[in-house]
Enzyme design. Structure first.
Site, PDB file in Angstrom:
ATOM      1  N   SER A  17       0.816  -1.208   0.000  1.00 62.11           N
ATOM      2  CA  SER A  17       0.000   0.000   0.000  1.00 62.11           C
ATOM      3  C   SER A  17       0.857   1.270   0.000  1.00 62.11           C
ATOM      4  O   SER A  17       0.663   2.177  -0.801  1.00 62.11           O
ATOM      5  CB  SER A  17      -0.898  -0.040   1.240  1.00 62.11           C
ATOM      6  OG  SER A  17      -1.415   1.207   1.526  1.00 62.11           O
ATOM      7  N   VAL A  18       1.827   1.329   0.897  1.00 64.45           N
ATOM      8  CA  VAL A  18       2.673   2.523   0.991  1.00 64.45           C
ATOM      9  C   VAL A  18       3.610   2.596  -0.214  1.00 64.45           C
ATOM     10  O   VAL A  18       3.845   3.659  -0.780  1.00 64.45           O
ATOM     11  CB  VAL A  18       3.456   2.532   2.320  1.00 64.45           C
ATOM     12  CG1 VAL A  18       4.406   3.710   2.384  1.00 64.45           C
ATOM     13  CG2 VAL A  18       2.486   2.556   3.499  1.00 64.45           C
ATOM     14  N   SER A  40       9.176  -8.689  -2.370  1.00 60.44           N
ATOM     15  CA  SER A  40       9.475 -10.033  -1.873  1.00 60.44           C
ATOM     16  C   SER A  40      10.049 -10.900  -2.981  1.00 60.44           C
ATOM     17  O   SER A  40       9.866 -10.611  -4.164  1.00 60.44           O
ATOM     18  CB  SER A  40       8.187 -10.665  -1.358  1.00 60.44           C
ATOM     19  OG  SER A  40       7.348 -10.968  -2.456  1.00 60.44           O
ATOM     20  N   SER A  43       7.879 -11.707  -5.894  1.00 61.51           N
ATOM     21  CA  SER A  43       7.665 -10.721  -6.953  1.00 61.51           C
ATOM     22  C   SER A  43       8.919 -10.478  -7.794  1.00 61.51           C
ATOM     23  O   SER A  43       8.827 -10.003  -8.933  1.00 61.51           O
ATOM     24  CB  SER A  43       7.225  -9.388  -6.336  1.00 61.51           C
ATOM     25  OG  SER A  43       5.979  -9.520  -5.703  1.00 61.51           O
ATOM     26  N   ASP A  88       6.897  -3.986   5.489  1.00 57.85           N
ATOM     27  CA  ASP A  88       6.237  -4.408   6.720  1.00 57.85           C
ATOM     28  C   ASP A  88       7.265  -4.492   7.841  1.00 57.85           C
ATOM     29  O   ASP A  88       8.437  -4.808   7.610  1.00 57.85           O
ATOM     30  CB  ASP A  88       5.635  -5.814   6.537  1.00 57.85           C
ATOM     31  CG  ASP A  88       4.283  -5.761   5.856  1.00 57.85           C
ATOM     32  OD1 ASP A  88       3.718  -4.656   5.723  1.00 57.85           O
ATOM     33  OD2 ASP A  88       3.794  -6.834   5.465  1.00 57.85           O
ATOM     34  N   CYS A 154       0.899   7.349  11.026  1.00 57.72           N
ATOM     35  CA  CYS A 154      -0.021   8.229  10.299  1.00 57.72           C
ATOM     36  C   CYS A 154      -0.862   9.117  11.213  1.00 57.72           C
ATOM     37  O   CYS A 154      -1.061  10.299  10.940  1.00 57.72           O
ATOM     38  CB  CYS A 154      -0.933   7.421   9.373  1.00 57.72           C
ATOM     39  SG  CYS A 154      -1.785   6.064  10.183  1.00 57.72           S
ATOM     40  N   HIS A 254      -7.602  10.757   8.165  1.00 57.42           N
ATOM     41  CA  HIS A 254      -7.793  10.505   9.591  1.00 57.42           C
ATOM     42  C   HIS A 254      -8.358  11.767  10.246  1.00 57.42           C
ATOM     43  O   HIS A 254      -7.757  12.844  10.155  1.00 57.42           O
ATOM     44  CB  HIS A 254      -6.459  10.168  10.255  1.00 57.42           C
ATOM     45  CG  HIS A 254      -5.920   8.815   9.926  1.00 57.42           C
ATOM     46  ND1 HIS A 254      -6.603   7.895   9.168  1.00 57.42           N
ATOM     47  CD2 HIS A 254      -4.749   8.202  10.270  1.00 57.42           C
ATOM     48  CE1 HIS A 254      -5.879   6.788   9.065  1.00 57.42           C
ATOM     49  NE2 HIS A 254      -4.755   6.949   9.716  1.00 57.42           N
ATOM     50  N   ASN A 341      -3.899  10.410   5.576  1.00 59.57           N
ATOM     51  CA  ASN A 341      -3.046   9.401   6.208  1.00 59.57           C
ATOM     52  C   ASN A 341      -2.020   8.769   5.288  1.00 59.57           C
ATOM     53  O   ASN A 341      -0.980   8.323   5.748  1.00 59.57           O
ATOM     54  CB  ASN A 341      -3.911   8.302   6.825  1.00 59.57           C
ATOM     55  CG  ASN A 341      -4.859   7.675   5.841  1.00 59.57           C
ATOM     56  OD1 ASN A 341      -5.706   8.378   5.267  1.00 59.57           O
ATOM     57  ND2 ASN A 341      -4.731   6.383   5.628  1.00 59.57           N
TER      58      ASN A 341
END
Lengths: 363, 363, 363, 363
Positions: A17-18, A40, A43, A88, A154, A254, A341
């Site tokens: 996502s980021v 990873s 990929s 992560d 965030c 947020h 966020n």
């Protein structure tokens, strides 16, 4: 005019996502060009467009889609002037260390090194001055000059932004409470928040989030001490923070309902508080960083604002919006703060930090 | 066994959101039978099923659907033992007064008379003892004995319920903050909250709501003074309340993140706080009121609860659910409270108040 | 009166979405008692309440919460009169076969054996007569009498229910189109549909769903042939089906916009079509199955109904609701069908099938 | 280079949903400048920012915010080269007539004159050639040359766009079915769709929408007949359309599941259909209209696209996105079409029509 030579940027955790947000923000950046994408082993070897499940509202930039993804090893990123990490926490610890040890510059969204006193934890519209620590550190190094800067959590970003000018002008804040209504994009994609858990629902808990907010505020609003070459936290006596975090059915943005009390008496007026926030200009903007918003804090007067759907994109997501500034029966003031966020609260913060590093010739 | 003769109930504002809920709750009630439905002149003369735009998840009860709606005039309700009012504040003032003046018993969800010191403001799992005021008043009356009881604001109900046993056990609460995440059903139907305003969005403002919460807490947790025959409010020194109210995309169920500090030192432990709430049994239950929940406050231990979709119907919507009870860095405790805004926070509260009136032979 | 001895029921895949629904429906069932819970080796050995992430609106029944979960092996279920399977397709094939081979009765929600001509595919308000196949099969067996019945795909159930009485009355349907708006609960929990994918969004694709619908209609509306002891499908000449499936941000309840053309001319009138559906009573109800709805198909006249939030629970989720029956410019009729995807579309169908098996003394 | 003199534009119904969109699109338009804003007498005399409840994601343009709103009378718009109407149908009939009678050019989103054979009904990526009717009409007029062009219904725009190149290439379409999943922004603001009606829900009915779609397709895909100087509709024999319309909890973007059959045999292949749509370039783009998308129809190959949240902004909302093109068991093809209901389906269409008028020197 001579052609601009862009700095080379890498992205770790590129399919997440980021990572996707970093890629979007880099795609049209005036000073950086996306050069290496790490993900990873699953990929690695694939074209990015085949490795990623693209979930952004903006289209996958064509320039990035054909890049072949590599594993997250420093050797593949050796040419990068800066590497943005969206890894992560499970992987960030080891990988980011290897990168720094190999002389690379890491701007990371992972939580792993945020509490390291030698690593600045930076909300770039708030405390880029903490990056002086890096400047002082590397000027004495003759060899490798890898270093790391952490992006804040965030929900912390939105919280500290309006406090910065208030503390500058009216002195320390003794008590600070924040109840958050956080968007689901903050939870990432795999698996993120499931639809059945959040439709017609609120989840009044985000693992580790309250602890992060209560601690990170103290570091970000703390100060760089040249003597120890460390970031010194505010003490419990300088600020006490209490956070309550909720996940709500909102895609981005947020919302935080905060209240706070200054240490000094008499407290300023509502008008003074609003003015201090409105007038605040962040150092990154003064230095000409292209993504820095001219107004870091936008103060709204409408009774029912800010609202995430209507206000999250102000300042292209780099500004924080504040509304409903009013006196509080218990503390001095209460107000509502909204921040994007995934921009000022994550990937955008990383980009703006890198712009500052460039402006300070640290990359 | 002799047949039970049910008490006759009327409903004012019968086509509105709260009125519809009254009708549902009365449809299968053991002690009340729906007798008269009052609405605007536009609806008067029509069968209820033709006058109403029914928006409840449960079907319109057949027994109610054929009732011919009348105007909201006391003469049409003369036979009613109790009249429930779901009128808008614009109309409730005058109409409810006329009803009481004509000797009728009004249990009202409107805000108009909540601040009248001679009118009990009742959350029926909390302060039915305030109804003693009525008992004392009417016992000296020889003629008409109309009176009025007000239901609290929906977000107040969830807030005061857990405080009741805590104050009973551990003494006054000095400070209380509450940030609400309120369901859209609380805003009624015409027009209520528009879809485009709440989809993927938060509205951090509900007109008048914070003021209501901050004031009503003081009345509901106040006491009935026989000398003046009035309800005496808690003073600012006895409790200070600060509320921040938000509308969220949830259909039913108000979530409130609260924190509070007891006046006495040392504060109780988290376990003591949880136990006091779990053990609390409300007077209405002790008296055998059929809708009263055996456990008025249900304390959950799961980290991520209560959640509106999963917990709003506990105790058939008459119980309040509390979770995440934990120490607070600023005050003593913080926790999350969930209440069903249209049951214990509105129509259901009215029904339970009427059950109490019946048990006390006041109707 | 002698005490009722309940039949023993097992549940496979007990921690999953469908498994949880089976447990809820069995908890208060008059004829079945939950006896064995099977799940993955990871869950085996734990109490159910510790193995499951309970996500139902109704509370986890206390009677089930303490059951120790076992692995999905037939030996542990030997005492069960019926075993309900909510297994994923990845595991259902082998496990269910082992159960049947060991003489157990399986009612399965998995897709694995739906296309087996010796396995009835049953929507219990539509084609319980297909279960005659089982009756005929096992009456000639002297030894083990394990057998299997499959529950249809969730979106198929809503589609075929109203067609049944129409075909009975007006003859074959030549063309049938269905565009679905399917709830997210149908996608299960792990991971199911992610929040960010469905908030403020539509996903116009559900893997394999259209093929299932187009094929299953032909089997369910087909007939049991005693000669071959098989279920014979309708041919392409007897019905042509075209389905388009969408996932929408709704928690429970599949909406389907359908249109169809009868083979015979002249076509019936709108009123005749509505009447045929309204009058339909399913065999399971006639036989006294306790969950069978008295009206399998509820026809609504309001212009804007059925709606999932308001109508999905009609008939306790066992009835299908139809609205907007009107002439179609291309085919004969178009209308909207709503069914509760986890009740008549999944677990509830399994329970009702078992009730029928019991009524027919097949278990 | 000489300065560009922009054309003056007025907006009727300026405070409504469509009016707000017109204002946004005009704010940065290269060829038009916003000159006059008309609204109800209640708003007249106020600055626009004080008259409007601004509900757009983009901020109210500063240049528009200070304009003093006037009543919707032609005299105030006398200087306008073009007037965009976002009026409600209740008022549009009379007001628009008065404007045209006074020589003004009206591009209207209201439905009132859509069925007038002398008024082109235009989806500007589809049938700008119908505007020839206007050209022919006014060239013979010596005096005033007011005229009117209507924008299509929002759901019609998405439907006809992909059909245009298909009919051009493969001949008439005999049958066409469309089931829509329509966003709530299409319902306007006052009151629009209420939150409680659409949260966790579908409303399978939009008043008048199906009739509009089924009729408008025939006019837009019809032809301008010079002999009668009218737009001639396709007959029932040339196309039969059946529409089923649903409101879904999506903010912007109408999804339509369509199926269709060509009149000629053999039908083209899926690849030919996709190619015809991909290759289509609309006349407005060829003429250089600045808002016209280079690709009017974007064909996606991903299995689960188009999705409103991810694809509605393609071509800045002026392009239509098509996905899942596949063979249909009943007709020839089925596919999913997505269009931005407030851009190509409403205000944006008006802007693009005006750009075309300008390019053709009709204003």
């Amino acid at each position: 005019m001579s052609p601009i030579i862009k700095k080379k940027a890498g992205v770790l955790g590129a399919t997440g996502s980021v990572g996707q947000r970093f890629i979007l923000l880099l795609a049209e950046h005036p000073d950086f060009e996306l050069s290496v994408l790490g993900a990873s082993p699953r990929s690695a070897g694939k074209k990015y467009k085949d490795a990623v499940t693209w979930k952004q509202v903006d289209l996958l930039p064509e320039s990035s889609s054909e890049i072949v993804v590599c594993e997250c090893k420093a050797e593949y990123f050796a040419d990068c002037d800066v590497v943005f990490s969206g890894l992560d926490a499970d992987f960030a610890g080891e990988i980011e260390k290897e990168f720094v040890d190999n002389g690379l510059v890491i701007v990371s969204n992972a939580k792993n090194y945020r509490r390291d006193p030698n690593v600045p934890l930076v909300v770039p519209i708030v405390n880029v001055d903490h990056i002086d620590l890096i400047e002082n550190t590397i000027k004495n190094q003759t060899d490798k000059k890898g270093f790391q800067i952490c992006i804040s959590n965030c929900s912390t970003a939105g919280l500290v932004a309006p406090l910065k000018p208030l503390i500058e002008k009216f002195g320390p804040i003794e008590f600070l409470t924040a109840t958050t209504l956080q968007a689901i994009s903050g939870a990432g994609f795999s698996p993120g928040v499931s639809g059945i858990d959040i439709l017609d629902n609120i989840v009044p808990y985000i693992s580790g989030e309250e602890e992060k907010m209560e601690w990170e505020v103290k570091k970000i609003l703390g100060s760089y001490e040249t003597s120890s070459n460390e970031i010194k936290l505010l003490s419990d006596k300088e600020i006490k923070v209490s956070a309550q975090c909720n996940r709500v059915p909102v895609s981005d943005g947020h919302t935080e309902c905060i209240s706070f009390k200054f240490k000094s008496r008499p407290a300023p007026s509502v008008e003074q508080v609003k003015q201090a926030m409105s007038e605040y200009v962040c150092d990154a903007y003064k230095l000409g960083c292209p993504s820095a918003p001219p107004h870091s804090i936008i103060v709204l007067d409408e009774a029912n604002r800010p609202q995430p759907r209507l206000d999250r994109n102000r300042g292209n997501g780099y500004a924080v919006t504040v509304g409903r500034v009013r006196e509080d029966p218990i503390f001095d003031f209460k107000m509502v703060v909204l921040s994007h966020n995934t921009i000022i609260g994550a990937a955008g913060a990383g980009i703006l930090i890198a712009e500052y590093l460039l402006a300070k010739r640290l990359i």
